[in-house]
Design a protein around this motif. Sequence first.
Motif, PDB file in Angstrom:
ATOM      1  N   ALA A 159      -6.119   9.648  -5.808  1.00 34.44           N
ATOM      2  CA  ALA A 159      -5.159   9.819  -5.032  1.00 34.44           C
ATOM      3  C   ALA A 159      -5.500  10.104  -3.754  1.00 34.44           C
ATOM      4  N   THR A 160      -4.677   9.845  -2.685  1.00 32.65           N
ATOM      5  CA  THR A 160      -5.005  10.171  -1.320  1.00 32.65           C
ATOM      6  C   THR A 160      -4.511  11.351  -0.531  1.00 32.65           C
ATOM      7  N   SER A 161      -4.005  12.232  -1.281  1.00 25.46           N
ATOM      8  CA  SER A 161      -3.215  13.338  -0.770  1.00 25.46           C
ATOM      9  C   SER A 161      -3.433  14.449  -2.083  1.00 25.46           C
ATOM     10  N   GLN A 162      -3.423  15.596  -1.773  1.00 25.60           N
ATOM     11  CA  GLN A 162      -3.203  16.796  -2.875  1.00 25.60           C
ATOM     12  C   GLN A 162      -2.149  16.523  -3.478  1.00 25.60           C
ATOM     13  N   TRP A 163      -0.924  16.420  -2.866  1.00 21.94           N
ATOM     14  CA  TRP A 163       0.484  16.551  -3.297  1.00 21.94           C
ATOM     15  C   TRP A 163       1.360  15.465  -2.994  1.00 21.94           C
ATOM     16  N   ASN A 164       2.280  14.905  -3.773  1.00 18.98           N
ATOM     17  CA  ASN A 164       3.099  14.143  -3.173  1.00 18.98           C
ATOM     18  C   ASN A 164       2.428  12.593  -3.221  1.00 18.98           C
ATOM     19  N   TYR A 165       1.837  12.479  -4.099  1.00 17.03           N
ATOM     20  CA  TYR A 165       1.072  11.021  -3.991  1.00 17.03           C
ATOM     21  C   TYR A 165       1.861  10.094  -5.133  1.00 17.03           C
ATOM     22  N   ASN A 166       2.251   9.000  -4.532  1.00 17.81           N
ATOM     23  CA  ASN A 166       2.920   7.965  -5.293  1.00 17.81           C
ATOM     24  C   ASN A 166       2.128   6.828  -5.907  1.00 17.81           C
ATOM     25  N   TYR A 167       2.281   6.468  -7.059  1.00 15.66           N
ATOM     26  CA  TYR A 167       1.278   5.228  -7.506  1.00 15.66           C
ATOM     27  C   TYR A 167       2.086   3.956  -7.851  1.00 15.66           C
ATOM     28  N   THR A 168       1.848   2.967  -7.337  1.00 12.77           N
ATOM     29  CA  THR A 168       2.804   1.895  -7.485  1.00 12.77           C
ATOM     30  C   THR A 168       1.620   0.713  -8.195  1.00 12.77           C
ATOM     31  N   LEU A 169       1.900  -0.239  -9.313  1.00 13.28           N
ATOM     32  CA  LEU A 169       0.997  -1.015  -9.618  1.00 13.28           C
ATOM     33  C   LEU A 169       2.164  -2.183  -9.685  1.00 13.28           C
ATOM     34  N   ASN A 170       1.873  -3.407  -8.992  1.00 16.57           N
ATOM     35  CA  ASN A 170       2.471  -4.410  -9.143  1.00 16.57           C
ATOM     36  C   ASN A 170       1.795  -5.706  -9.745  1.00 16.57           C
ATOM     37  N   SER A 171       2.250  -6.150 -10.638  1.00 15.80           N
ATOM     38  CA  SER A 171       1.660  -7.335 -11.377  1.00 15.80           C
ATOM     39  C   SER A 171       2.387  -8.663 -11.465  1.00 15.80           C
ATOM     40  N   THR A 172       1.510  -9.818 -11.203  1.00 13.08           N
ATOM     41  CA  THR A 172       2.179 -10.880 -11.394  1.00 13.08           C
ATOM     42  C   THR A 172       0.738 -11.621 -12.296  1.00 13.08           C
ATOM     43  N   SER A 173       1.123 -13.129 -12.714  1.00  9.15           N
ATOM     44  CA  SER A 173       0.066 -13.890 -13.510  1.00  9.15           C
ATOM     45  C   SER A 173      -1.390 -13.789 -12.630  1.00  9.15           C
ATOM     46  N   THR A 174      -0.987 -13.806 -11.339  1.00  7.90           N
ATOM     47  CA  THR A 174      -2.441 -13.866 -10.530  1.00  7.90           C
ATOM     48  C   THR A 174      -2.882 -12.852  -9.857  1.00  7.90           C
ATOM     49  N   SER A 175      -2.089 -11.500  -9.836  1.00  2.68           N
ATOM     50  CA  SER A 175      -2.513 -10.419  -9.249  1.00  2.68           C
ATOM     51  C   SER A 175      -2.066  -9.061 -10.291  1.00  2.68           C
ATOM     52  N   ASN A 176      -3.228  -8.574 -10.612  1.00  6.93           N
ATOM     53  CA  ASN A 176      -2.961  -7.500 -11.619  1.00  6.93           C
ATOM     54  C   ASN A 176      -2.432  -7.853 -12.873  1.00  6.93           C
ATOM     55  N   PRO A 177      -2.820  -9.146 -13.538  1.00  2.00           N
ATOM     56  CA  PRO A 177      -2.173  -9.605 -14.562  1.00  2.00           C
ATOM     57  C   PRO A 177      -2.285  -8.558 -15.941  1.00  2.00           C
TER      58      PRO A 177
END
Length: 408
Positions: free
Chosen positions: A158-176
């Motif tokens: 995480a980049t902050s102690q609180w209120n850290y949101n994580y998003t993982l976007n996936s396609t066939s060529t990016s994070n498949p």
Amino acid sequence: MKAYTYIKYILFVVIFATTISGFSQQKTVKFKYLNTKATDAVIQTDWSVNPTPYNGVNFGSMSELATTSTFYKKGTINSQFLLRFDQLSLIPNNAKIISASLKLFGVPNSTNFPLGNSTLSSFSYYIERITSSWDENTVTYSTQPSTASTGYISMPAATSQWNYNYTLNSTSTSNPELINMLNYMKGNNANNWGFMITPNQISQNYSGIVFASSNHSDPTLWPELTITYEEFNCDFKVSADTPNPKRYSFTSLNTYGNHTWNIYDANYIPIIPTVSASSYAYTFTAAGTYYVEHIVTTPNNNICSSIISICVSQQAKGLTFERKNTFSNLDSENTIKVYPNPAKDNVTIKSINTIDKVEIYSIVGLKVLVYNIVNKEANINISSLSKGTYLFKIFTSEGVEIKKLIVE
């Protein structure tokens, strides 16, 4: 550690559909948990004391999801969390996932995990696919499910102690990897046991990341999964011409994507050039058994192929539907591997089934090379091909599969 129970809000699955040429093909679904099937839990162990106090404790009603690790006294204190989207059963088995987005939302504070998120960049976490059953209301560290040994996803610190949101976007060529996991889980739910998020290291320093669970009092912070997928079939209608016993019409049951037709004799030798159209009529010149193949290629390079056999006679027309349906992505491994990709002079084709023949087509559908193989592995010379993208149509003892290759 305290466990709190909250009243769960009803949050409906939102489904958006895009209609193309009068046939709904590409759909996007957004999942947040329903109040009847919220499925997530924290599991924890404390090896710093004996006996361990948390190994057999269930934390399925906790308002946060956290994965933590720290060394204390004579052992480690670890937390992991489990997460499952039961609504994946709404996605048909034959659908092909084009993209996916997993979102986990941070919290402003936590009584259960008062240290919040660690922000040391050296820490990271694994998202693993669970391979055995578990129940939110009974699972503990001692009874935790198994996970796949390969194909995990790395989650950064995480980049902050609180209120850290994580998003993982996936396609066939990016994070498949996320799409690969979801392809195991969609459909009949037989393989949908969800994800386990766990620390990838044990450290003297506190390592942890905290998100809201589906029990959190704010439903906008519940875990969210958005999936875009294609659903279509390559079936077609066969119509016989009553006055002419050798003439047949073939019509696709949908108009989505690009349609091509091939007709082969009993030895699977083409008797016509590939035809591009949503429907096609052909007059056979002799009685016998023929194979008609209909291929649909979507804008996202998914291919569906349907093959039937037709018995043509002088007096009457008998249709024998020995249909072989396949739905494969051009880049999927399936049972056949083509490598290296990209390639320059030579390419190897390897299959678990016997390869009978390989046809190579340009991206516009022009057949440029044909190889007869009759082996499970072959090395093919492609030095005569110009730079560009080609489709390999591979005929095996079990059917036909399409692969895409880039020639440098």
